[in-house]
Scaffold this motif. Structure first.
Motif, PDB file in Angstrom:
ATOM      1  N   PRO A 513     -26.617  -3.087  -5.684  1.00  0.00           N
ATOM      2  CA  PRO A 513     -25.779  -2.274  -6.628  1.00  0.00           C
ATOM      3  C   PRO A 513     -24.700  -1.383  -5.816  1.00  0.00           C
ATOM      4  CG  PRO A 513     -27.977  -2.349  -7.601  1.00  0.00           C
ATOM      5  CD  PRO A 513     -28.007  -2.793  -6.029  1.00  0.00           C
ATOM      6  N   ALA A 514     -23.330  -1.536  -5.836  1.00  0.00           N
ATOM      7  CA  ALA A 514     -22.558  -0.960  -5.000  1.00  0.00           C
ATOM      8  C   ALA A 514     -21.037  -1.121  -5.494  1.00  0.00           C
ATOM      9  CB  ALA A 514     -22.728  -0.922  -3.574  1.00  0.00           C
ATOM     10  N   THR A 515     -20.186  -0.110  -4.927  1.00  0.00           N
ATOM     11  CA  THR A 515     -18.790  -0.466  -5.247  1.00  0.00           C
ATOM     12  C   THR A 515     -18.469  -1.224  -3.961  1.00  0.00           C
ATOM     13  OG1 THR A 515     -18.661   1.701  -6.472  1.00  0.00           O
ATOM     14  CG2 THR A 515     -16.546   0.790  -5.631  1.00  0.00           C
ATOM     15  N   ARG A 516     -17.431  -2.315  -4.315  1.00  0.00           N
ATOM     16  CA  ARG A 516     -16.954  -3.335  -3.448  1.00  0.00           C
ATOM     17  C   ARG A 516     -15.727  -3.423  -3.677  1.00  0.00           C
ATOM     18  NH1 ARG A 516     -22.613  -4.915  -3.213  1.00  0.00           N
ATOM     19  NH2 ARG A 516     -22.263  -5.990  -5.423  1.00  0.00           N
ATOM     20  N   TYR A 517     -14.882  -3.628  -2.632  1.00  0.00           N
ATOM     21  CA  TYR A 517     -13.299  -3.818  -2.619  1.00  0.00           C
ATOM     22  C   TYR A 517     -13.013  -5.109  -1.953  1.00  0.00           C
ATOM     23  CZ  TYR A 517     -13.456   1.166  -3.472  1.00  0.00           C
ATOM     24  OH  TYR A 517     -13.746   2.305  -4.004  1.00  0.00           O
ATOM     25  N   GLN A 518     -12.264  -6.029  -2.769  1.00  0.00           N
ATOM     26  CA  GLN A 518     -11.687  -7.305  -2.089  1.00  0.00           C
ATOM     27  C   GLN A 518     -10.735  -6.703  -1.078  1.00  0.00           C
ATOM     28  OE1 GLN A 518     -10.295  -9.059  -5.811  1.00  0.00           O
ATOM     29  NE2 GLN A 518     -11.282 -10.844  -4.700  1.00  0.00           N
ATOM     30  N   MET A 519     -10.771  -7.519   0.249  1.00  0.00           N
ATOM     31  CA  MET A 519     -10.064  -7.190   1.301  1.00  0.00           C
ATOM     32  C   MET A 519      -8.739  -8.467   1.417  1.00  0.00           C
ATOM     33  SD  MET A 519     -11.232  -4.491   2.554  1.00  0.00           S
ATOM     34  CE  MET A 519     -11.093  -4.430   4.343  1.00  0.00           C
ATOM     35  N   SER A 520      -7.689  -7.699   2.181  1.00  0.00           N
ATOM     36  CA  SER A 520      -6.729  -8.633   2.674  1.00  0.00           C
ATOM     37  C   SER A 520      -6.276  -8.196   3.902  1.00  0.00           C
ATOM     38  CB  SER A 520      -5.528  -8.641   1.620  1.00  0.00           C
ATOM     39  OG  SER A 520      -4.650  -9.476   1.894  1.00  0.00           O
ATOM     40  N   PRO A 521      -5.661  -9.177   4.884  1.00  0.00           N
ATOM     41  CA  PRO A 521      -5.410  -8.982   6.031  1.00  0.00           C
ATOM     42  C   PRO A 521      -3.920  -8.063   6.143  1.00  0.00           C
ATOM     43  CG  PRO A 521      -5.240 -11.033   5.919  1.00  0.00           C
ATOM     44  CD  PRO A 521      -5.993 -10.571   4.751  1.00  0.00           C
ATOM     45  N   ILE A 522      -3.680  -7.337   7.255  1.00  0.00           N
ATOM     46  CA  ILE A 522      -2.311  -6.950   7.494  1.00  0.00           C
ATOM     47  C   ILE A 522      -2.180  -6.749   8.911  1.00  0.00           C
ATOM     48  CG2 ILE A 522      -2.849  -4.530   6.939  1.00  0.00           C
ATOM     49  CD1 ILE A 522       0.038  -4.291   5.775  1.00  0.00           C
ATOM     50  N   ARG A 523      -1.020  -7.136   9.585  1.00  0.00           N
ATOM     51  CA  ARG A 523      -0.896  -7.041  11.022  1.00  0.00           C
ATOM     52  C   ARG A 523      -0.654  -5.655  11.332  1.00  0.00           C
ATOM     53  NH1 ARG A 523       0.273 -12.008  13.384  1.00  0.00           N
ATOM     54  NH2 ARG A 523       0.131 -10.707  15.408  1.00  0.00           N
ATOM     55  N   MET A 524      -1.034  -5.134  12.449  1.00  0.00           N
ATOM     56  CA  MET A 524      -1.174  -3.731  13.186  1.00  0.00           C
ATOM     57  C   MET A 524       0.394  -3.333  13.079  1.00  0.00           C
ATOM     58  SD  MET A 524      -2.989  -1.812  15.963  1.00  0.00           S
ATOM     59  CE  MET A 524      -2.058  -2.189  17.459  1.00  0.00           C
ATOM     60  N   GLN A 525       1.488  -4.248  13.312  1.00  0.00           N
ATOM     61  CA  GLN A 525       2.945  -3.989  13.471  1.00  0.00           C
ATOM     62  C   GLN A 525       3.425  -3.564  12.036  1.00  0.00           C
ATOM     63  OE1 GLN A 525       1.497  -6.652  14.583  1.00  0.00           O
ATOM     64  NE2 GLN A 525       2.261  -7.358  16.526  1.00  0.00           N
ATOM     65  N   SER A 526       2.791  -3.788  11.167  1.00  0.00           N
ATOM     66  CA  SER A 526       3.332  -3.546   9.721  1.00  0.00           C
ATOM     67  C   SER A 526       3.754  -2.182   9.234  1.00  0.00           C
ATOM     68  CB  SER A 526       2.376  -4.219   8.603  1.00  0.00           C
ATOM     69  OG  SER A 526       2.188  -5.510   8.996  1.00  0.00           O
ATOM     70  N   THR A 527       4.549  -2.007   8.451  1.00  0.00           N
ATOM     71  CA  THR A 527       4.771  -0.388   7.946  1.00  0.00           C
ATOM     72  C   THR A 527       3.806  -0.352   6.528  1.00  0.00           C
ATOM     73  OG1 THR A 527       6.312  -1.348   6.432  1.00  0.00           O
ATOM     74  CG2 THR A 527       7.079  -0.552   8.564  1.00  0.00           C
ATOM     75  N   LEU A 528       3.766   1.174   6.020  1.00  0.00           N
ATOM     76  CA  LEU A 528       3.108   1.444   4.952  1.00  0.00           C
ATOM     77  C   LEU A 528       3.772   0.627   3.789  1.00  0.00           C
ATOM     78  CD1 LEU A 528       2.119   5.189   5.359  1.00  0.00           C
ATOM     79  CD2 LEU A 528       0.559   3.164   5.650  1.00  0.00           C
ATOM     80  N   GLN A 529       4.861   0.295   3.916  1.00  0.00           N
ATOM     81  CA  GLN A 529       5.548  -0.221   2.600  1.00  0.00           C
ATOM     82  C   GLN A 529       5.139  -1.628   2.602  1.00  0.00           C
ATOM     83  OE1 GLN A 529       9.502  -1.676   3.454  1.00  0.00           O
ATOM     84  NE2 GLN A 529       9.957  -1.989   1.396  1.00  0.00           N
ATOM     85  N   GLU A 530       4.867  -2.523   3.783  1.00  0.00           N
ATOM     86  CA  GLU A 530       4.548  -3.920   3.617  1.00  0.00           C
ATOM     87  C   GLU A 530       3.112  -3.599   2.979  1.00  0.00           C
ATOM     88  OE1 GLU A 530       5.820  -6.296   7.143  1.00  0.00           O
ATOM     89  OE2 GLU A 530       5.956  -4.342   7.705  1.00  0.00           O
ATOM     90  N   ALA A 531       2.073  -2.804   3.464  1.00  0.00           N
ATOM     91  CA  ALA A 531       0.933  -2.563   3.082  1.00  0.00           C
ATOM     92  C   ALA A 531       0.860  -2.261   1.697  1.00  0.00           C
ATOM     93  CB  ALA A 531       0.131  -1.465   3.761  1.00  0.00           C
ATOM     94  N   LEU A 532       1.810  -1.346   0.829  1.00  0.00           N
ATOM     95  CA  LEU A 532       1.697  -1.182  -0.547  1.00  0.00           C
ATOM     96  C   LEU A 532       2.127  -2.640  -1.075  1.00  0.00           C
ATOM     97  CD1 LEU A 532       1.333   0.847  -2.636  1.00  0.00           C
ATOM     98  CD2 LEU A 532       3.699   1.541  -2.590  1.00  0.00           C
ATOM     99  N   GLU A 533       3.091  -3.318  -0.643  1.00  0.00           N
ATOM    100  CA  GLU A 533       3.752  -4.677  -1.245  1.00  0.00           C
ATOM    101  C   GLU A 533       2.626  -5.404  -1.377  1.00  0.00           C
ATOM    102  OE1 GLU A 533       6.967  -5.585   0.985  1.00  0.00           O
ATOM    103  OE2 GLU A 533       8.213  -4.561  -0.041  1.00  0.00           O
ATOM    104  N   ILE A 534       1.547  -5.546  -0.501  1.00  0.00           N
ATOM    105  CA  ILE A 534       0.232  -6.735  -0.367  1.00  0.00           C
ATOM    106  C   ILE A 534      -0.526  -6.151  -1.348  1.00  0.00           C
ATOM    107  CG2 ILE A 534      -1.595  -7.319   0.872  1.00  0.00           C
ATOM    108  CD1 ILE A 534       0.264  -7.285   3.447  1.00  0.00           C
ATOM    109  N   LEU A 535      -0.781  -4.779  -1.665  1.00  0.00           N
ATOM    110  CA  LEU A 535      -1.869  -4.501  -2.530  1.00  0.00           C
ATOM    111  C   LEU A 535      -1.296  -4.731  -4.039  1.00  0.00           C
ATOM    112  CD1 LEU A 535      -3.015  -0.878  -1.063  1.00  0.00           C
ATOM    113  CD2 LEU A 535      -4.322  -3.177  -1.238  1.00  0.00           C
TER     114      LEU A 535
END
Length: 571
Positions: A513-535
């Motif tokens: 029993p725990a809170t678990r989040y689905q994960m997706s990869p992102i390259r380290m060169q990416s910006t926070l905008q790209e991260a938000l778009e993936i989410l």
């Protein structure tokens, strides 16, 4: 083990890596300047060898049949080039740079650079009514982008290098480094921040210095120190601003109309049609061929009559709209300056007819007309004003220049409802250039700056002792290796609670029993905008930031959640 270059990249992902970006910006300006100098040398050497008297842009001395046929030949060559090599890449110039910034983090390709280099060279040499500033901006921006991609820099840094290349292009074109900086920030990046301002300034200086050395300080326009003859002439300056706004709106509208109506034509047919239309305009007014700066110089010196000036305004407008609207890979700024100079020349005789006393030289009205049409067509009044000031090296032109540029910009945007030329070109291809403060902030910051590195990576099934040992590192998160190489994220406190409540020898992290989040990869060169778009566009609830080192060894560097992105914007 993270080497020094990896640490440098991590530092560049920060929003305040000013010193390193300044050094890279200086290098970018020099690289962009070299590409632009090579472009100018290629174009001008071929023009000098093929045009009468060895004079660059001396298209007026060609026989009428050659004036008509030359743009058609250019259109055929361009059509063949795009069909054979473009692979669908048909939009170039400043509009392409803006599109890549807003949708692709400033990533431009070597194919695009080569198409722009040779395509614009063919267009200008064969007399199409286009400028060199748009190609210069693209070549500079592409040089900066490719430099950043080659060094695997974060995307927020690549965006700034695109701005550096943009400023280098304008600076090297006119010997106007300040106008280049303002143009990059006002038109292309649409933001004014210290982190981008200083590297872009250094790039403009280095590119301008290289251009001055290579061309021995040769000035684009022959200008003396000029000033307004009388304050009574402000009424005529106001009239010029009204006319410039109207002509600018017509300029944008005609390009938009032709571009929209020709979208379904094949690229080779569009380029060929552009050659025919420009050839017909050249039969009436051969001065419209090429960039036309030789004609602009004549207008500034008052050497062209009124009837020819009116003809040049109309013919240049039609020829340029045909070239740009039908996809010729050239610039729109040079033609805007040409049209503005001719329009200003039309107004220049009026003060001497209606006022007593000293009046301004014709060059004053021509120069102010150049700034007014440029500012209104591009919706970039500050860049246009800076261009006028740097071309004259005379602060007394500021006040009348401001009046005409502001009035022209308001007439074009508010009376006729026209946006920037570049926005119009983007919308004609189905793209919309929009931005807001939140997106600007997120684009400026690399995802790596706000990633959480306090995590442990564990297999889904592990012993109780292994779990305790992992928690001894006091991580905030547990990254779970699931089946089929899928990853899940769990707060470490959830595992700690389970250990306290249960005494099982074996633990399945995907079943407790725990809170678990689905994960997706992102390259380290990416910006926070790209991260938000993936989410926003996936079922992922958190991201893991991955990095490939020089040996192509894949590593997870950190964790990024939506809450961290929101805290980054507040920060």
């Amino acid at each position: 083990m993270v080497n020094w270059f990896d640490r440098l990249r991590l530092q560049l992902s920060r929003h305040d890596a000013l010193l390193i970006l300044s050094v890279i910006g200086l290098l970018c300006g020099f690289l962009a300047g070299m590409v632009i100098v090579l472009f100018r040398l290629l174009v001008e050497s071929i023009q000098a060898s093929m045009l009468p008297g060895g004079q660059v842009e001396n298209y007026e001395a060609l026989p009428p049949l050659v004036q008509f046929a030359l743009p058609i030949v250019g259109g055929l060559l361009l059509g063949l080039m795009f069909v054979r090599f473009s692979k669908g890449l048909h939009v170039l110039g400043i509009a392409r740079v803006m599109e890549r910034l807003i949708y692709h983090q400033g990533h431009l390709s070597l194919r695009g650079l080569l198409l722009q280099f040779f395509g614009a060279a063919i267009a200008i040499i064969t007399g199409h009514s286009v400028g060199r500033e748009g190609p210069h901006v693209f070549l500079g921006a592409a040089s900066g982008s490719l430099l950043g991609q080659y060094l695997s820099l974060p995307n927020n840094s690549i965006r700034i290098l695109v701005g550096c290349g943009t400023a280098a292009g304008i600076s090297a074109s006119f010997d106007t480094p300040l106008a280049g900086v303002i143009f990059a920030l006002e038109v292309v990046m649409m933001e004014y921040t210290l982190i981008s301002f200083i590297p872009i300034m250094l790039a403009a200086v280095s590119a301008n210095s290289l251009s001055l050395m290579m061309f021995e300080g040769e000035r684009v326009f022959d200008l003396e120190i000029i000033q307004l003859g009388s304050l009574h002439e402000l009424a005529f300056i106001l009239m010029l601003g009204l006319a410039a706004g109207t002509v600018s709106a017509a300029y944008v509208q005609l390009i938009e109309f032709i571009s929209d109506k020709s979208q379904k034509m094949s690229i080779w047919l569009r380029n060929l049609s552009a050659g025919v239309l420009v050839g017909l305009c050249a039969l009436v007014a051969p001065q419209v061929m090429g960039i036309g700066y030789d004609t602009v110089n004549q207008i500034l010196l008052g050497e062209i009559g009124l009837s020819l000036l009116v003809l040049l305004v109309v013919a240049k407008l039609i020829a340029t709209a045909a070239s740009i609207g039908l996809g010729i890979p050239g610039g729109t700024i040079g033609p805007a300056l040409f049209i503005g100079a001719a329009l200003g020349g039309v107004f220049a005789p009026l003060p001497s007819l209606l006022l007593d006393g000293p009046v301004s030289d014709p060059g004053v009205y021509a120069l102010i007309g150049m700034g007014a049409v440029m500012g209104a067509a591009l919706q970039a009044p500050l860049a246009a004003l800076a261009t006028v000031i740097e071309l004259t090296h005379n602060p007394e032109i500021i006040m009348p220049g401001m009046l005409a540029i502001v009035v022209a910009s308001l007439v074009s945007s508010e009376v006729f409802g026209k946006s920037s030329m570049f926005h119009t070109l983007l919308e004609a291809t189905g793209l919309n250039y929009h931005t807001d403060p939140v997106m600007q902030s997120l684009r400026r910051t690399g995802a790596a700056e706000f990633m959480n590195r306090s995590f442990v990576q564990l297999d889904a099934s592990l012993s109780r002792d292994a779990a305790k040992m992992a928690l001894n590192q006091k991580p905030e998160w547990v990254l779970i290796n699931g089946p089929d190489d899928e990853l899940a994220l769990m707060p470490s406190v959830e595992l700690l609670r389970n250990l306290e409540l249960q005494d099982d020898a074996e633990i399945d992290l995907l079943k407790i029993p725990a809170t678990r989040y689905q994960m997706s990869p992102i390259r380290m060169q990416s910006t926070l905008q790209e991260a938000l778009e993936i989410l926003d566009n996936s079922s992922a609830e958190a991201l893991y930031i991955e990095w490939f080192d020089e040996a192509h060894y894949w590593r997870i560097q950190g964790i990024l959640t939506r809450a961290q992105i929101e805290s980054a914007y507040r920060f």
